[in-house]
Design an enzyme around this catalytic site. Structure first.
Site, PDB file in Angstrom:
ATOM      1  N   CYS A 148     -10.477 -25.931 -20.320  1.00  0.00           N
ATOM      2  CA  CYS A 148     -11.727 -26.537 -20.637  1.00  0.00           C
ATOM      3  C   CYS A 148     -11.884 -25.484 -21.636  1.00  0.00           C
ATOM      4  CB  CYS A 148     -12.454 -26.320 -19.793  1.00  0.00           C
ATOM      5  SG  CYS A 148     -12.313 -25.314 -18.858  1.00  0.00           S
ATOM      6  N   ASN A 149     -11.290 -24.706 -22.240  1.00  0.00           N
ATOM      7  CA  ASN A 149     -11.573 -23.273 -23.330  1.00  0.00           C
ATOM      8  C   ASN A 149     -10.521 -23.281 -24.490  1.00  0.00           C
ATOM      9  OD1 ASN A 149     -14.074 -22.519 -22.751  1.00  0.00           O
ATOM     10  ND2 ASN A 149     -13.492 -21.606 -21.078  1.00  0.00           N
ATOM     11  N   PRO A 191      -8.880 -14.820 -13.340  1.00  0.00           N
ATOM     12  CA  PRO A 191      -7.479 -15.267 -12.952  1.00  0.00           C
ATOM     13  C   PRO A 191      -7.051 -16.731 -13.227  1.00  0.00           C
ATOM     14  CG  PRO A 191      -8.992 -15.528 -10.988  1.00  0.00           C
ATOM     15  CD  PRO A 191      -9.586 -14.779 -12.480  1.00  0.00           C
ATOM     16  N   GLN A 192      -7.741 -17.162 -13.273  1.00  0.00           N
ATOM     17  CA  GLN A 192      -7.860 -18.870 -13.442  1.00  0.00           C
ATOM     18  C   GLN A 192      -6.344 -19.462 -14.256  1.00  0.00           C
ATOM     19  OE1 GLN A 192     -11.082 -18.516 -12.567  1.00  0.00           O
ATOM     20  NE2 GLN A 192     -10.768 -18.191 -10.559  1.00  0.00           N
ATOM     21  N   GLN A 199      -3.318 -22.172 -14.636  1.00  0.00           N
ATOM     22  CA  GLN A 199      -3.272 -23.301 -15.296  1.00  0.00           C
ATOM     23  C   GLN A 199      -2.156 -23.041 -16.425  1.00  0.00           C
ATOM     24  OE1 GLN A 199      -7.101 -21.924 -16.805  1.00  0.00           O
ATOM     25  NE2 GLN A 199      -7.949 -24.148 -15.965  1.00  0.00           N
ATOM     26  N   GLU A 244      -9.790 -26.293  -8.798  1.00  0.00           N
ATOM     27  CA  GLU A 244     -10.386 -25.434  -8.267  1.00  0.00           C
ATOM     28  C   GLU A 244     -10.859 -24.365  -8.826  1.00  0.00           C
ATOM     29  OE1 GLU A 244      -7.142 -21.162  -9.792  1.00  0.00           O
ATOM     30  OE2 GLU A 244      -6.594 -23.075 -10.035  1.00  0.00           O
ATOM     31  N   THR A 245     -11.759 -24.969 -10.089  1.00  0.00           N
ATOM     32  CA  THR A 245     -13.091 -24.089 -10.437  1.00  0.00           C
ATOM     33  C   THR A 245     -14.054 -24.677  -9.251  1.00  0.00           C
ATOM     34  OG1 THR A 245     -12.457 -24.384 -12.597  1.00  0.00           O
ATOM     35  CG2 THR A 245     -14.781 -24.066 -12.314  1.00  0.00           C
ATOM     36  N   ILE A 246     -14.547 -25.745  -9.055  1.00  0.00           N
ATOM     37  CA  ILE A 246     -15.681 -25.819  -8.324  1.00  0.00           C
ATOM     38  C   ILE A 246     -15.631 -25.586  -7.199  1.00  0.00           C
ATOM     39  CG2 ILE A 246     -16.067 -28.369  -6.912  1.00  0.00           C
ATOM     40  CD1 ILE A 246     -17.593 -27.609  -9.693  1.00  0.00           C
TER      41      ILE A 246
END
Length: 416
Positions: free
Chosen positions: A50-51, A111-112, A116, A188-190
């Site tokens: 997303c970034n 850490p995500q 990714q 993972e984010t949710i």
């Protein structure tokens, strides 16, 4: 070997442009194969979150890669080019290591991104766009990211976009103990959002997902309710907070749906946080009274506070990535030296074989043995010293004492 990294991220482009250059999960396999076909080595990895969207290629031309990106998404060069950044060689290696270590993330040290990057690498291997150099680069990068986590405090009190979203909710509602939350997506984010909400004592959570089974699996851990995306209109009016992060190419929440929900809520305020790219919530929702819509670009104040607290750890991590990127390039150069030695030996052997065959033919035709051997020795000597002699002549003519010295050392001329 020439590593190239070309990308666009939250620092260089708005969410509007980022969502235009993002690659959807169902298309990234073919996209990698297409990109790899534009390189001389057939090696390419696309990291799309997303970034950021970043293209890592081995033996690819920068201009050609940029042209491919613009053609793939149907974008004009003048719209994309000002927002792109590019790195080559050691700088490209260091950039990837910084990205995987969370040093280039919207929230420093999150850490995500490592997961990714790993996922992108796995997809590239499945697409057949990974060979020796890219494989070694990414494997080394994962080791460096682990080293950064274990040897610095960059991961202390781990934070993420999910943490920032919950922090914003806490700031607006002061307490989450009486709030009801609707989470859209089950990735993972949710899941991280749900964890932070649970830690902050949220009253209740509902998780909406395209696949009900995945939502149910996640809900077991957080004592939440699982629903399908089609059921969102029924649950939206009960939500004080909506946080969405899916991979949907189209918005999930439209202005009309939110407007209807607000009427049913008798215009009690609703906080909506959209951390997806492309966006899950139509931007026009922000025009509604009592609807407070935020995107990832609105999380900067929280992010800046986080950066300040992690500055010292980040400086230590920077040193690690710097050192490790140079070590990787040492390995690359060792490969190149092996290739050079192999080519030099092969070339010399080819010259020898050619001249020996010629000498044997002359002997077979009755040539004088001594004369044939002298001619062979002279021809072999002249052929082997031709290239070094030319290099010495050019360096001497140009007054390049450094190159001249290196050539003398290589040719053993300075030995006592």
């Amino acid at each position: 070997m020439s590593l190239v990294a070309i990308g666009i991220n939250h620092k260089t482009a708005t969410v509007d442009l980022r969502e235009k250059v993002a690659f959807s999960p169902d298309k990234i396999h073919d996209a990698m194969k297409s990109l790899a076909s534009r390189t001389r080595s057939g090696e390419a990895v696309i990291v799309s979150t997303c970034n950021r969207t970043e293209l890592y290629c081995n033996n690819g031309d920068e201009a050609d890669i940029i042209e491919w990106l613009e053609e793939y998404h149907g974008l004009d060069h003048q719209d994309v080019a000002p927002c792109l950044y590019n790195y080559h060689g050691q700088a490209a290696v260091k950039h990837l290591m910084r990205v995987a270590s969370g040093l280039d993330s919207l929230i420093l040290g999150e850490p995500q991104i490592l997961g990714q990057v790993k996922q992108a690498f796995v997809k590239a291997k499945e697409a057949g766009t990974v060979a020796l150099t890219i494989d070694r680069l990414f494997q080394n990068t994962f080791s460096v990211a682990k080293k950064v986590r274990t040897e610095t405090e960059i991961g202390a009190a781990a934070v993420s976009v999910a943490f920032a979203a919950v922090s914003m909710a806490k700031h607006i509602f002061s307490s989450l103990s009486t709030t009801k939350v609707l989470l859209i997506g089950a990735g993972e984010t949710i899941e991280l959002v749900a964890k932070h909400l649970k830690d902050n004592g949220v009253a209740s959570m509902v998780v909406a997902n395209r696949t009900l089974e995945r939502a149910q699996s996640m809900c077991e851990e957080f004592n939440a309710t699982a629903i399908t995306l089609a059921q969102i209109p029924d649950f939206l009016p009960k939500a004080d907070i909506v946080i969405s992060s899916t991979a949907s190419p189209l918005p999930i929440l439209g202005k009309g749906m939110v407007e209807k929900a607000l009427k049913q809520r008798r215009h009690q305020p609703m906080l909506l946080v959209d951390i997806a790219v492309p966006r899950d919530i139509e931007p026009e929702v922000a025009d509604l009274d009592d609807a407070f819509l935020y995107t990832v670009d609105d999380l900067h104040s929280i992010i800046e506070q986080n950066k300040a607290s992690r500055k010292e750890a980040a400086e230590q991590a920077e040193l690690i990535t710097e050192e490790q990127s140079y070590l990787f390039m040492d390995w690359v150069r060792s490969l190149e030296s092996v290739d050079s030695i192999r080519e030099y030996r092969s070339q010399s052997m080819a010259i020898k074989d050619e001249l020996v065959e010629r000498a044997l033919n002359k002997l077979a035709q009755g040539g004088d043995t001594e004369q044939v051997l002298i001619e062979l020795a002279n021809r072999l000597t002249n052929r082997l010293i031709h290239a070094p002699t030319q290099a010495l002549t050019v360096a001497s003519r140009q007054g390049d004492l450094n190159t001249l010295g290196q050539l003398r050392t290589a040719l053993g001329l300075d030995k006592n």
